[in-house]
Structures are given as C-alpha cells and as structure tokens.
Design a protein around this motif. Structure first.
Motif, mmCIF file in Angstrom:
data_model
loop_
_atom_site.group_PDB
_atom_site.id
_atom_site.type_symbol
_atom_site.label_atom_id
_atom_site.label_comp_id
_atom_site.label_asym_id
_atom_site.label_seq_id
_atom_site.Cartn_x
_atom_site.Cartn_y
_atom_site.Cartn_z
ATOM 1 N N GLU A 74 0.832 -1.203 0.000
ATOM 2 C CA GLU A 74 0.000 0.000 0.000
ATOM 3 C C GLU A 74 0.868 1.254 0.000
ATOM 4 O O GLU A 74 0.617 2.202 -0.745
ATOM 5 C CB GLU A 74 -0.912 -0.013 1.225
ATOM 6 C CG GLU A 74 -1.805 1.187 1.351
ATOM 7 C CD GLU A 74 -2.643 1.155 2.616
ATOM 8 O OE1 GLU A 74 -3.362 2.142 2.845
ATOM 9 O OE2 GLU A 74 -2.598 0.167 3.375
ATOM 10 N N SER A 81 -8.558 -4.428 0.319
ATOM 11 C CA SER A 81 -9.092 -3.257 -0.370
ATOM 12 C C SER A 81 -8.235 -2.008 -0.152
ATOM 13 O O SER A 81 -8.163 -1.163 -1.034
ATOM 14 C CB SER A 81 -10.535 -2.998 0.051
ATOM 15 O OG SER A 81 -10.613 -2.730 1.429
ATOM 16 N N GLN A 82 -7.549 -1.897 0.994
ATOM 17 C CA GLN A 82 -6.710 -0.722 1.235
ATOM 18 C C GLN A 82 -5.596 -0.629 0.195
ATOM 19 O O GLN A 82 -5.261 0.467 -0.261
ATOM 20 C CB GLN A 82 -6.068 -0.749 2.638
ATOM 21 C CG GLN A 82 -7.045 -0.732 3.765
ATOM 22 C CD GLN A 82 -7.484 -2.151 4.177
ATOM 23 O OE1 GLN A 82 -7.461 -3.086 3.394
ATOM 24 N NE2 GLN A 82 -7.925 -2.269 5.410
ATOM 25 N N LYS A 86 -5.698 -1.931 -2.855
ATOM 26 C CA LYS A 86 -6.327 -1.626 -4.142
ATOM 27 C C LYS A 86 -6.741 -0.160 -4.229
ATOM 28 O O LYS A 86 -6.586 0.461 -5.282
ATOM 29 C CB LYS A 86 -7.517 -2.552 -4.381
ATOM 30 C CG LYS A 86 -7.063 -3.983 -4.595
ATOM 31 C CD LYS A 86 -8.161 -4.872 -5.060
ATOM 32 C CE LYS A 86 -7.577 -6.244 -5.342
ATOM 33 N NZ LYS A 86 -8.406 -7.057 -6.174
ATOM 34 N N VAL A 87 -7.235 0.404 -3.134
ATOM 35 C CA VAL A 87 -7.605 1.826 -3.140
ATOM 36 C C VAL A 87 -6.362 2.679 -3.387
ATOM 37 O O VAL A 87 -6.407 3.631 -4.175
ATOM 38 C CB VAL A 87 -8.320 2.226 -1.829
ATOM 39 C CG1 VAL A 87 -8.407 3.735 -1.688
ATOM 40 C CG2 VAL A 87 -9.710 1.609 -1.784
ATOM 41 N N SER A 88 -5.248 2.350 -2.752
ATOM 42 C CA SER A 88 -4.008 3.115 -2.966
ATOM 43 C C SER A 88 -3.546 3.018 -4.415
ATOM 44 O O SER A 88 -3.115 4.004 -5.003
ATOM 45 C CB SER A 88 -2.903 2.624 -2.032
ATOM 46 O OG SER A 88 -3.199 2.947 -0.713
ATOM 47 N N ARG A 118 -5.988 5.110 -6.542
ATOM 48 C CA ARG A 118 -5.717 6.542 -6.376
ATOM 49 C C ARG A 118 -4.535 6.966 -7.234
ATOM 50 O O ARG A 118 -4.579 7.991 -7.907
ATOM 51 C CB ARG A 118 -5.396 6.867 -4.914
ATOM 52 C CG ARG A 118 -6.570 7.030 -4.040
ATOM 53 C CD ARG A 118 -6.131 7.449 -2.651
ATOM 54 N NE ARG A 118 -7.282 7.534 -1.778
ATOM 55 C CZ ARG A 118 -7.229 7.418 -0.476
ATOM 56 N NH1 ARG A 118 -6.073 7.219 0.126
ATOM 57 N NH2 ARG A 118 -8.318 7.519 0.244
ATOM 58 N N SER A 157 -15.756 -4.060 -2.096
ATOM 59 C CA SER A 157 -15.439 -2.836 -1.361
ATOM 60 C C SER A 157 -15.955 -1.598 -2.090
ATOM 61 O O SER A 157 -15.605 -1.344 -3.250
ATOM 62 C CB SER A 157 -13.921 -2.728 -1.180
ATOM 63 O OG SER A 157 -13.562 -1.442 -0.764
ATOM 64 N N PRO A 162 -15.215 1.678 -1.503
ATOM 65 C CA PRO A 162 -14.158 2.617 -1.901
ATOM 66 C C PRO A 162 -13.404 2.168 -3.156
ATOM 67 O O PRO A 162 -13.040 2.990 -3.993
ATOM 68 C CB PRO A 162 -13.229 2.663 -0.685
ATOM 69 C CG PRO A 162 -14.074 2.247 0.467
ATOM 70 C CD PRO A 162 -15.057 1.270 -0.099
ATOM 71 N N VAL A 163 -13.188 0.863 -3.298
ATOM 72 C CA VAL A 163 -12.517 0.349 -4.500
ATOM 73 C C VAL A 163 -13.370 0.651 -5.729
ATOM 74 O O VAL A 163 -12.860 1.151 -6.741
ATOM 75 C CB VAL A 163 -12.233 -1.171 -4.385
ATOM 76 C CG1 VAL A 163 -11.777 -1.745 -5.725
ATOM 77 C CG2 VAL A 163 -11.188 -1.444 -3.314
ATOM 78 N N TRP A 170 -13.292 4.482 -6.589
ATOM 79 C CA TRP A 170 -12.071 4.908 -7.285
ATOM 80 C C TRP A 170 -12.011 4.325 -8.693
ATOM 81 O O TRP A 170 -11.500 4.958 -9.613
ATOM 82 C CB TRP A 170 -10.830 4.536 -6.480
ATOM 83 C CG TRP A 170 -10.572 5.527 -5.392
ATOM 84 C CD1 TRP A 170 -10.888 5.406 -4.068
ATOM 85 C CD2 TRP A 170 -10.000 6.826 -5.550
ATOM 86 N NE1 TRP A 170 -10.529 6.543 -3.399
ATOM 87 C CE2 TRP A 170 -9.979 7.434 -4.276
ATOM 88 C CE3 TRP A 170 -9.503 7.530 -6.635
ATOM 89 C CZ2 TRP A 170 -9.470 8.710 -4.072
ATOM 90 C CZ3 TRP A 170 -8.991 8.800 -6.419
ATOM 91 C CH2 TRP A 170 -8.982 9.384 -5.158
#
Length: 171
Positions: free
Chosen positions: A51, A90-91, A93-95, A98, A130, A132-133, A136
């Motif tokens: 991440e 998911s954290q 993947k979100v990074s 982004r 997720s 958030p995923v 984004w």
C-alpha cells in the motif's frame, strides 16, 4: 523504510512551491525513488508495504512537473496494473487506484498505450465488494473514457460487466 521515505516525500511536497519538489523537477530526479516504491509495491512483504509503495508512486507523480513525469508514466502504470490484478486487501487496491487516477489525470494521451490493460483492470475491480474500491474505479473509468477515441467498446464492456455482477450495488 518505505513509510519513512513516504513521510519525507509528503513533507517535502507540503513545503514545496505548488507541491513540486525541486529535486524531482530535474530530468533524472525521480529515477532513484521509482525502483524503491515499485519494489515495495510489487514485492512488499506485507500488504501495508505494498500500500505504501502504491502511495509512494502516487506521491511521486504529484510532486513532479508534467514534462518530467510524462516520460516516466509507462514505468509507473505497468507495475500498478500488475499488482491490481492480484488478490490484496481493499486498502492496497484503493491506494493503487488513487495512484492510477492521478496518473491518468496527469499523463493524458501518454496513457493511451495502456488503455486496453487499464480497461481490463478497471472492469475487474468494478466487481469488488469494497465500496471505496468501486468508487475509485469509477473515477478511473471516467478518465479512461476521455482518452479513448471511441469509448463505445468500453461502454459495451461496462454494460456486460454490470449484467454479470452478482452484487446489486455493482449493477
């Protein structure tokens, strides 16, 4: 070490004029940091390290002037896409997303060469549970559509993915 370098990079960007770090405005200024963050992203021992690697690549993109960043964009997009297709929390993947969204917004036409891979990546992540995923991913799809001369294939694939999605929220 990744967290320390990332924190220092963020601090430098906060104090820099327009968020551009002077050392990264030099022609090969980001070259030593690219492999560091790329290795953290692709080979990090923990999800947290991966991440932070993704965040580091995004911070580099944000802290470089466009004329310096554009030639490096392909070196950054590739590892982000590769890791995105793997199974991570998911954290992570979100990074990654982004960083990809930032990269797409700054790279513009330079990212066209990676459009098919980005499209595949985004279509897969739309089905993630997720929220958030998915949020984004939608931002990434919107940016990708602006790069395509004919986004009809993207729209067709999006409709197909929505029909096959097991989760009503994805539809």
């Amino acid at each position: 070490h990744v967290a320390a370098v990332l924190a220092e990079l963020r601090q430098l960007a906060l104090t820099a004029h327009d968020g551009v770090i002077p050392g990264l405005a030099r022609p090969r200024g980001a070259v030593p940091l690219l492999p560091f963050f790329t290795q953290a992203l692709t080979q990090g021992a923990t999800s947290e390290a991966r991440e932070q690697g993704a965040r580091g690549l995004g911070e580099l993109v944000a802290a470089m002037p466009e004329e310096i960043f554009r030639p490096l964009s392909m070196q950054i997009i590739g590892p982000l896409i590769r890791v995105m297709t793997e199974k991570f929390p998911s954290q992570v993947k979100v990074s990654i997303l982004r960083s990809l969204v930032l990269l797409l917004s700054r790279a513009g036409p330079m990212a066209k060469a990676m459009a098919p891979q980005l499209q595949t990546c985004f279509l897969k992540t739309l089905a993630e549970p997720s929220k958030p995923v998915r949020a984004w991913t939608v931002k990434g799809v919107a940016l990708l559509a602006t790069l395509l001369p004919r986004p009809d294939k993207l729209l067709t694939d999006l409709l197909g993915a929505a029909r096959l999605a097991p989760d009503k929220a994805c539809q």
